[in-house]
Design an enzyme around this catalytic site. Structure first.
Site, PDB file in Angstrom:
ATOM      1  N   GLY A 292       0.830  -1.199   0.000  1.00 45.76           N
ATOM      2  CA  GLY A 292       0.000   0.000   0.000  1.00 45.76           C
ATOM      3  C   GLY A 292       0.858   1.240   0.000  1.00 45.76           C
ATOM      4  N   GLY A 293       0.253   2.377   0.404  1.00 45.53           N
ATOM      5  CA  GLY A 293       0.972   3.639   0.403  1.00 45.53           C
ATOM      6  C   GLY A 293       2.151   3.637   1.342  1.00 45.53           C
ATOM      7  N   PHE A 294       2.098   2.843   2.405  1.00 40.67           N
ATOM      8  CA  PHE A 294       3.183   2.792   3.393  1.00 40.67           C
ATOM      9  C   PHE A 294       4.353   1.993   2.875  1.00 40.67           C
ATOM     10  CE2 PHE A 294       4.463   2.965   7.892  1.00 40.67           C
ATOM     11  CZ  PHE A 294       5.415   1.978   7.912  1.00 40.67           C
TER      12      PHE A 294
ATOM     13  N   ASP B  75      -8.993   7.909   7.896  1.00 39.99           N
ATOM     14  CA  ASP B  75      -8.740   7.148   6.664  1.00 39.99           C
ATOM     15  C   ASP B  75      -9.462   5.806   6.724  1.00 39.99           C
ATOM     16  OD1 ASP B  75      -7.727   6.867   4.118  1.00 39.99           O
ATOM     17  OD2 ASP B  75      -5.840   5.987   4.772  1.00 39.99           O
TER      18      ASP B  75
END
Length: 678
Positions: free
Chosen positions: A356-358, A472
């Site tokens: 994901g974004g992380f 989120d």
């Protein structure tokens, strides 16, 4: 007496690494975040601090355990100083300093002055010159729990004699090391061990004064005890009736040791392979310190007196001490990178759970058989240290069956790892949006998931000691355990509220397009009702089985809410329901659609609280109000400016995403805001 954090020696993967890691990864003894000034995340001071700390921890040429660097110009100049215990080898010293650098900036995220002590090293930094200056605060002491059984007067005399000798030896050390350790015979055939140490930038007299001053605190901290220690920024000592240092290193003639004291007090460097020129340079440096010490000492006395005055005038408030205790509890969660590297089979692709974004999430297995999930921050991640700190400082304090549990974290070099409980069924979006897996989610399970998410949010908003806004909430951040119980995850965007605080503002918008309420997306206003809005969108997704970004014929969240509202007004909500749920409880599904529409109303005040949502989910006797039009509803067949901007940003992000071959459940490339605990 300061509290000592629990030491972490956590399941190392083999006998050899067990010994080396246990020696290198001693726990934090104490840390202090000074209230003498703060900096902001984008300030010059922050940039200079990063530069100094990187130089300090990355320098591999220094093998004598003393580091002092400064960078920048006043008023943004940063001074840093690191000191390793005299018996510690260079590898362990570098590891300890690096760990201290990473953890100290996490524990003191915006203080201009801070200090941390491990068993093997000390690290401090400040906006003021700290080189060559004796400082006795902040300090801490600790005592052995066991009392001297008999003949304490003789024990005390033996200790005094031993410390006298070691203080003379350490003070006479050179500009590379001022350290001494040894033992003597104590009453009852015991062996008494002790060590003393000063920062090598102190003169002979100042080092001796510092250690003698610290020794005077023995009656207050350790009187009658078999062991104890007093630690100050400039010096420290410890004594025990067992061997606690590396005797071989102390006796070795290597350059890492202080020389025996010469007949006349001297500040020459210890015996080493250095050239005579280098020795002369060090001697000149030492003489300079001796000349300026009287002036510096006078300045230090003024500073200390002023600090004492401020401390008496403005005592520390209770919430601050509670915060310190909470952070200390977080320190015990720090794990070694080597342990996680082995548990993930060196982060092999075979153990990859998703991305994901992380960064990438891996499945891992510890040596005791426990299965965990490891989230590894990638170097080019759209998220970073701010989210990392958020998750560590927030999730570690949260305990609820519908929140994913944080087991630990790792800070080592550039590595940022979060260790969670392993949730075997992955995220909710892998089920409700998959045409094959979705059959596993009948209405009973979906209703259970909706209820669990609601209870988790209620805990965050009202039932925990902290009021937390997730910001989120989406299907990919809901994990499912063996029994399909939901667990809210990913607190990188979360914000902490006072218990009596209702809303806040920000100029930097974070989260995922489509789940944001209009007051947040357009004006930066957020509150618990922001999470309520996201929950409403999620409920409609769970019922429909379709993504908010692909509902209807156009890719816009506006169409999902418009479609749901239109069918609700016309009394044909069956069009919104996942076809595989047609035979389920129509009344219950209708009620959940109504709850979802109530949550996404444009007027913030009209949205229910999560407490009322949980109540109506558990009681069919409560009559629900009629919802008003959802936010972002199309009134004239044209799209609002905000939605057009979302589509532009989403397509741009998707284009960049495909170029980098990254895999993400949804677009999450918006700016980041910092955690602002109060």
């Amino acid at each position: 007496m300061a509290m000592v954090s629990s030491r972490l020696v956590f399941l190392f993967f083999s006998i050899c690494t067990l010994i080396s890691q246990a020696f290198a990864q001693k726990g934090v003894l104490y840390h202090n975040c000074s209230d003498n000034g703060n900096y902001t995340s984008n300030s010059t001071y922050k940039a200079n601090l990063n530069r100094v700390l990187y130089s300090l921890s990355s320098n591999t040429e220094i093998d004598y355990g003393f580091y002092n660097f400064s960078y920048g110009k006043s008023p943004d100049q940063v001074y840093s100083l690191g000191l390793c215990r005299g018996d510690v080898n260079p590898d362990i010293c570098h590891s300890c300093i690096n760990n201290a650098r990473n953890l100290l900036t996490l524990l003191c995220p915006n203080q201009k002055e801070a200090i941390i002590w491990y068993d093997y090293c000390m690290l401090r930094y400040s906006f003021r010159n700290i080189f060559g200056i004796e400082e006795d605060s902040p300090a801490f002491s600790a005592a052995n729990a066991n009392n001297v059984s008999a003949n304490y007067d003789q024990f005390r005399q033996d200790l005094t004699t031993l410390l006298d000798s070691q203080i003379r030896q350490a003070a006479a050390g050179g500009s590379l090391r001022k350290f001494a350790a040894g033992n003597t015979t104590a009453p009852n055939l015991q062996t008494l061990y002790s060590l003393v140490q000063c920062t090598p930038d102190l003169s002979v007299q100042v080092c001796s004064d510092c250690l003698n001053g610290a020794r005077k605190l023995i009656p207050d901290c350790c009187d009658g005890r078999q062991g104890g220690r007093v630690v100050r920024p400039s010096c420290n000592f410890r004594f025990e009736v067992f061997s606690f240092y590396n005797a071989t290193a102390v006796q070795s003639p290597s350059p890492s040791l202080s020389p025996p004291p010469p007949p006349v007090p001297s500040v020459s460097p210890p015996a080493s392979n250095n050239t005579p020129a280098a020795k002369g340079k060090e001697s000149n440096k030492s003489r300079t310190v001796i000349i300026v010490v009287p002036i510096i000492s006078f300045v230090v006395l003024i500073i200390i007196s002023f600090c004492i005055y401020l401390r008496v005038r403005k005592p520390r408030e209770k919430p601050q001490s509670e915060s310190v205790d909470e952070i200390r509890s977080v320190e015990s969660l720090q794990l070694g990178f080597g342990t996680i590297k082995v548990a993930t089979d060196d982060f092999s692709d075979a153990n990859k759970l998703g991305q994901g974004g992380f960064g990438v999430v891996y499945k891992a297995k510890l040596s005791n058989g426990q299965v965990i999930a490891v989230k590894r921050l990638s170097n080019n991640s759209s998220q970073g240290d701010l989210e990392f700190k958020n998750e560590v400082l927030l999730v570690a304090k949260l305990q609820h069956r519908n929140l994913v549990r944080l087991l630990g974290f790792c800070l080592e070099g550039i590595e940022r790892l979060l260790i969670y409980e392993f949730v075997p069924n992955g995220s909710l979006d892998n089920f409700i949006f998959d045409p094959i897996k979705c059959v596993q989610l009948d209405w009973a399970r979906r209703y259970k998931i909706i209820g669990g998410i609601a209870r988790g949010l209620l805990y965050l908003h009202e039932d925990s000691r902290l009021r937390i806004i997730h910001r989120d909430l989406k299907a990919s951040n809901i994990l499912l355990d063996f029994e399909m119980n939901p667990k809210i995850s990913d607190f990188g965007m979360a914000r902490l509220f006072e218990l009596d605080q209702s809303e806040s503002n920000t100029s930097r918008i974070v989260g995922t397009y489509g789940y944001m309420p209009p007051e947040y997306a357009m004006h930066g206003q957020f509150s618990v009702k922001s999470d309520v809005f996201s929950f409403g969108v999620l409920v409609l997704e769970i019922i429909s089985g379709r993504k908010n970004s692909s509902f209807g014929n156009e890719e816009n969240i506006e169409n999902l809410l418009s479609y749901a509202w239109k069918n609700w007004k016309q009394g044909i909500v069956s069009n919104l329901v996942d076809p595989m749920l047609k035979a389920s409880s129509t009344t219950e599904i209708m009620r959940c659609i109504q709850i979802g529409l109530l949550c996404v109303q444009e007027n913030v005040a009209h949205r229910p609280t999560m407490a009322s949502v949980v109540l109506v989910l558990n009681s069919y006797s409560i009559t629900l109000p009629i919802p008003s039009e959802p936010a972002f509803l199309m009134n004239s067949g044209t799209k609002s400016n905000i939605c057009l901007q979302w589509e532009h940003d989403s397509r741009l992000a998707e284009s960049n995403q495909s170029k980098s071959n990254s895999v993400q459940a949804s677009i999450n490339e918006v700016s980041i805001t910092e955690l602002s605990p109060r």
